[in-house]
Motif scaffolding. Sequence first.
Motif, PDB file in Angstrom:
ATOM      1  N   LYS A   1       0.849  -1.199   0.000  1.00 19.66           N
ATOM      2  CA  LYS A   1       0.000   0.000   0.000  1.00 19.66           C
ATOM      3  C   LYS A   1       0.880   1.243   0.000  1.00 19.66           C
ATOM      4  O   LYS A   1       2.034   1.203   0.446  1.00 19.66           O
ATOM      5  CB  LYS A   1      -0.959  -0.005   1.187  1.00 19.66           C
ATOM      6  CG  LYS A   1      -0.323   0.078   2.520  1.00 19.66           C
ATOM      7  CD  LYS A   1      -1.369   0.310   3.587  1.00 19.66           C
ATOM      8  CE  LYS A   1      -0.622   0.471   4.897  1.00 19.66           C
ATOM      9  NZ  LYS A   1      -1.434   0.657   6.041  1.00 19.66           N
ATOM     10  N   GLY A   2       0.312   2.283  -0.507  1.00 27.47           N
ATOM     11  CA  GLY A   2       1.059   3.535  -0.541  1.00 27.47           C
ATOM     12  C   GLY A   2       0.350   4.544  -1.413  1.00 27.47           C
ATOM     13  O   GLY A   2      -0.604   4.230  -2.127  1.00 27.47           O
ATOM     14  N   LYS A   3       0.843   5.780  -1.320  1.00 29.87           N
ATOM     15  CA  LYS A   3       0.234   6.850  -2.117  1.00 29.87           C
ATOM     16  C   LYS A   3       0.804   6.853  -3.530  1.00 29.87           C
ATOM     17  O   LYS A   3       1.952   6.426  -3.740  1.00 29.87           O
ATOM     18  CB  LYS A   3       0.535   8.193  -1.466  1.00 29.87           C
ATOM     19  CG  LYS A   3      -0.302   8.425  -0.230  1.00 29.87           C
ATOM     20  CD  LYS A   3      -0.118   9.820   0.275  1.00 29.87           C
ATOM     21  CE  LYS A   3      -1.032  10.007   1.463  1.00 29.87           C
ATOM     22  NZ  LYS A   3      -0.531  10.963   2.419  1.00 29.87           N
ATOM     23  N   VAL A   4       0.003   7.332  -4.464  1.00 30.12           N
ATOM     24  CA  VAL A   4       0.517   7.566  -5.815  1.00 30.12           C
ATOM     25  C   VAL A   4       1.414   8.798  -5.732  1.00 30.12           C
ATOM     26  O   VAL A   4       0.948   9.902  -5.474  1.00 30.12           O
ATOM     27  CB  VAL A   4      -0.640   7.803  -6.807  1.00 30.12           C
ATOM     28  CG1 VAL A   4      -0.102   8.178  -8.175  1.00 30.12           C
ATOM     29  CG2 VAL A   4      -1.528   6.576  -6.883  1.00 30.12           C
ATOM     30  N   LEU A   5       2.690   8.573  -5.921  1.00 35.19           N
ATOM     31  CA  LEU A   5       3.652   9.656  -5.707  1.00 35.19           C
ATOM     32  C   LEU A   5       3.867  10.506  -6.943  1.00 35.19           C
ATOM     33  O   LEU A   5       4.361  11.620  -6.869  1.00 35.19           O
ATOM     34  CB  LEU A   5       4.998   9.064  -5.261  1.00 35.19           C
ATOM     35  CG  LEU A   5       4.933   8.304  -3.937  1.00 35.19           C
ATOM     36  CD1 LEU A   5       6.239   7.565  -3.707  1.00 35.19           C
ATOM     37  CD2 LEU A   5       4.639   9.253  -2.786  1.00 35.19           C
ATOM     38  N   ILE A   6       3.516   9.931  -8.090  1.00 37.25           N
ATOM     39  CA  ILE A   6       3.651  10.678  -9.347  1.00 37.25           C
ATOM     40  C   ILE A   6       2.826   9.963 -10.407  1.00 37.25           C
ATOM     41  O   ILE A   6       2.656   8.731 -10.347  1.00 37.25           O
ATOM     42  CB  ILE A   6       5.139  10.778  -9.780  1.00 37.25           C
ATOM     43  CG1 ILE A   6       5.319  11.746 -10.935  1.00 37.25           C
ATOM     44  CG2 ILE A   6       5.701   9.418 -10.137  1.00 37.25           C
ATOM     45  CD1 ILE A   6       6.794  12.081 -11.239  1.00 37.25           C
ATOM     46  N   LYS A   7       2.280  10.734 -11.342  1.00 37.01           N
ATOM     47  CA  LYS A   7       1.587  10.163 -12.508  1.00 37.01           C
ATOM     48  C   LYS A   7       2.294  10.696 -13.731  1.00 37.01           C
ATOM     49  O   LYS A   7       2.396  11.920 -13.907  1.00 37.01           O
ATOM     50  CB  LYS A   7       0.140  10.658 -12.518  1.00 37.01           C
ATOM     51  CG  LYS A   7      -0.886   9.569 -12.305  1.00 37.01           C
ATOM     52  CD  LYS A   7      -2.287  10.122 -12.456  1.00 37.01           C
ATOM     53  CE  LYS A   7      -2.864   9.728 -13.800  1.00 37.01           C
ATOM     54  NZ  LYS A   7      -4.271  10.138 -13.957  1.00 37.01           N
ATOM     55  N   VAL A   8       2.807   9.803 -14.556  1.00 34.39           N
ATOM     56  CA  VAL A   8       3.575  10.279 -15.710  1.00 34.39           C
ATOM     57  C   VAL A   8       2.950   9.792 -17.018  1.00 34.39           C
ATOM     58  O   VAL A   8       2.231   8.797 -17.038  1.00 34.39           O
ATOM     59  CB  VAL A   8       5.060   9.842 -15.635  1.00 34.39           C
ATOM     60  CG1 VAL A   8       5.800  10.626 -14.567  1.00 34.39           C
ATOM     61  CG2 VAL A   8       5.188   8.341 -15.389  1.00 34.39           C
ATOM     62  N   ARG A   9       3.278  10.482 -18.089  1.00 39.22           N
ATOM     63  CA  ARG A   9       2.674  10.248 -19.407  1.00 39.22           C
ATOM     64  C   ARG A   9       3.289   9.013 -20.094  1.00 39.22           C
ATOM     65  O   ARG A   9       4.103   8.308 -19.500  1.00 39.22           O
ATOM     66  CB  ARG A   9       2.886  11.491 -20.280  1.00 39.22           C
ATOM     67  CG  ARG A   9       4.355  11.822 -20.446  1.00 39.22           C
ATOM     68  CD  ARG A   9       4.587  12.916 -21.470  1.00 39.22           C
ATOM     69  NE  ARG A   9       5.969  13.360 -21.470  1.00 39.22           N
ATOM     70  CZ  ARG A   9       6.963  12.744 -22.088  1.00 39.22           C
ATOM     71  NH1 ARG A   9       6.759  11.622 -22.726  1.00 39.22           N
ATOM     72  NH2 ARG A   9       8.196  13.229 -22.057  1.00 39.22           N
ATOM     73  N   ASP A  10       2.917   8.816 -21.369  1.00 35.51           N
ATOM     74  CA  ASP A  10       3.492   7.726 -22.179  1.00 35.51           C
ATOM     75  C   ASP A  10       4.976   7.989 -22.464  1.00 35.51           C
ATOM     76  O   ASP A  10       5.426   9.137 -22.442  1.00 35.51           O
ATOM     77  CB  ASP A  10       2.794   7.645 -23.548  1.00 35.51           C
ATOM     78  CG  ASP A  10       1.318   7.302 -23.437  1.00 35.51           C
ATOM     79  OD1 ASP A  10       0.889   6.870 -22.355  1.00 35.51           O
ATOM     80  OD2 ASP A  10       0.602   7.470 -24.440  1.00 35.51           O
ATOM     81  N   ASP A  11       5.683   6.900 -22.808  1.00 37.49           N
ATOM     82  CA  ASP A  11       7.061   6.979 -23.327  1.00 37.49           C
ATOM     83  C   ASP A  11       8.056   7.644 -22.379  1.00 37.49           C
ATOM     84  O   ASP A  11       8.975   8.359 -22.819  1.00 37.49           O
ATOM     85  CB  ASP A  11       7.090   7.706 -24.692  1.00 37.49           C
ATOM     86  CG  ASP A  11       6.369   6.911 -25.761  1.00 37.49           C
ATOM     87  OD1 ASP A  11       6.419   5.663 -25.713  1.00 37.49           O
ATOM     88  OD2 ASP A  11       5.737   7.530 -26.640  1.00 37.49           O
TER      89      ASP A  11
END
Length: 638
Positions: free
Chosen positions: A466-476
């Motif tokens: 378990k844990g927080k989403v620390l970053i959301k990054v795009r494709d490629d």
Amino acid sequence: MKLTVAEKIIKDHLVTGDLIRGSEIGLKIDQTLTQDSTGTMAYLQFEAIGVDRVKTKKSVAYIDHNMLQTGPENADDHLYIQTVAKKYGIYFSKPGNGICHQVHLERFGVPGETLLGSDSHTPTCGGLGMLAIGAGGLDVAVAMAGGEYYITMPYIVKVGLTGKLNLGVSAKDIILEVLKRYKVVGGLNKIFEYTGEGVKSLSVPERATITNMGAELGATTSIFPSDEITYEFLKLQGREKEYKNIVADDGAFYDEEIIINLDELEPMVACPHSPDNVVSVSTLKDIKVNQVAIGSCTNSSYMDLMKVAEILDGKTISEDVSLVISPGSKQVLNMLAVNGGLSKLISAGARILESGCGPCIGMGQAPITDGISLRTFNRNFKGRCGTPSANVYLVSPEVAAVSALTGYITDPSIYMEDINIFMPERFLINDNLIVNPADYGEDIDIIRGPNIKPFPKSKELGREIKGKVLIKVRDDITTDHIMPSDAKLLPYRSNIPYLSDYCLTPCDIEFPKRAKENGGGIIVAGFNYGQGSSREHAALVPVYLGIKSIIAKSFARIHKQNLINNGIIPLVFENADDFNNIDMLDELAIENMLEQINEDKIIVNNRTKSKAYKLILDITERQRDMLKAGGLLNMKGE
Ligand code: SF4
């Protein structure tokens, strides 16, 4: 059974599995190579495995990436690698001897053998008829210790070459054409095997340009047959005894087939910021060039640089262009010096850099702000050159040289009429920058400077992730995004705590701080996460930051293996749209992990949004065991 070239070599090296596409196979590895930026970590891991000597036929440690030595860090790293090499039975190629792939092609590669390298362009030696694969440092460490290397048995693509290249068109244009057709993910789990009449007109260094840049397809590797051209090359290198004829059987089965008619090929260019953004040079109009850089493991052979020397002979480069040239090896530089090619380059106004990766890995020669840089290299990801706003175009040496003269991206065809370059009668052989290993390593002390820090290890899999989403990054997202490798950071490749402050900062400057404050967590990503280099630091640094899992729309091959090797769980959205339903700092949890790890589908709960998503864990049983143990080294009993 009729076999392709790749199948013949795979069959000869199979330890586990069979030639069934898509199944897991284990291969015996004959040779390994490392370079300095991945090497320190690979040798620390090799030491942790605890064997006395390498078990491969030949292993070579190269220093080619970071030779600026702006402080003691990388000089210390080089000495660590040199002493490890001496002790454990590894050849050591000193700084200045050249780029690992170019030197390996010249001095070590053997047709029909397997080569595993901790560098994604290891397939360069496929030009010699080797099965050469790029991998993470830990895989290379295990291979040096005698362990097999596991891959998914690839699908084999037949690339039939017909006709002959026209003047001004080169091997680089062939691979750019393949990239145009297959794109940067089109080669996943595939081997590109070149065949047909057109193959006979390509020298080994030209073939190596093609197999080198096959890495940009995301392919497992690329390969040429080993034929009379291969024999000739080995003979000129004084190594004809190592020749073995390996050609595909008539009627061998290929999973896919494409044909490239070399007569119809034009000079090509990969436009910013992806190697598959390919168009014909003739379609580009009036693009003014600020910098031209010739070299890299793709295009720095003797033949390449002689072509450049002949194009520039007696002329002067445009006053608005800075031309830098890095020869691929000491052999290339020395031959240019002896036959006058070097003088032609210098007279025309080129700056000569030492034999190494140099600008390709951002070690100097960053272009001006918003500048246009024309490079003979293999990657043009944004920022890799050291100037985030620069635009890098990838071209052949011919296009680069002619454009350096005109100051604009120029089709070289009409400038090539009097240019005829032949293979030399013999390459200049002088291996005095290669240090042989000691016969017995017991008495050799390994010297560790203060920059050599222990590497992080994952823990055994727990009951819940378990844990927080620390970053959301795009494709490629590339490994350059995950763990940048600019001139400032390259000296710290053996210092994970230091590097951790830069992880994913090209995407989000606050990411390392957020990861540390939250005691780790989860990364959410788009398609093709981790494309680019074999850089294991792109997995090791996230381990250090406490990343437990990465949930992506898809992963690049080497990076996915690196994550598993280091105990990070690579999960893929079953429904890619779920990417849009997760926000940064959402609290995710995978319950009953010890049971779920045995399944192909895994449920993750988004506790913030009270939603659940289905994820795919597409790995083998062996990889499941590895994740349960918390990584490959834990499985080895360490
Ligand atoms: Fe060196 Fe560039 Fe080749 Fe990597 S791609 S090995 S940095 S020359």
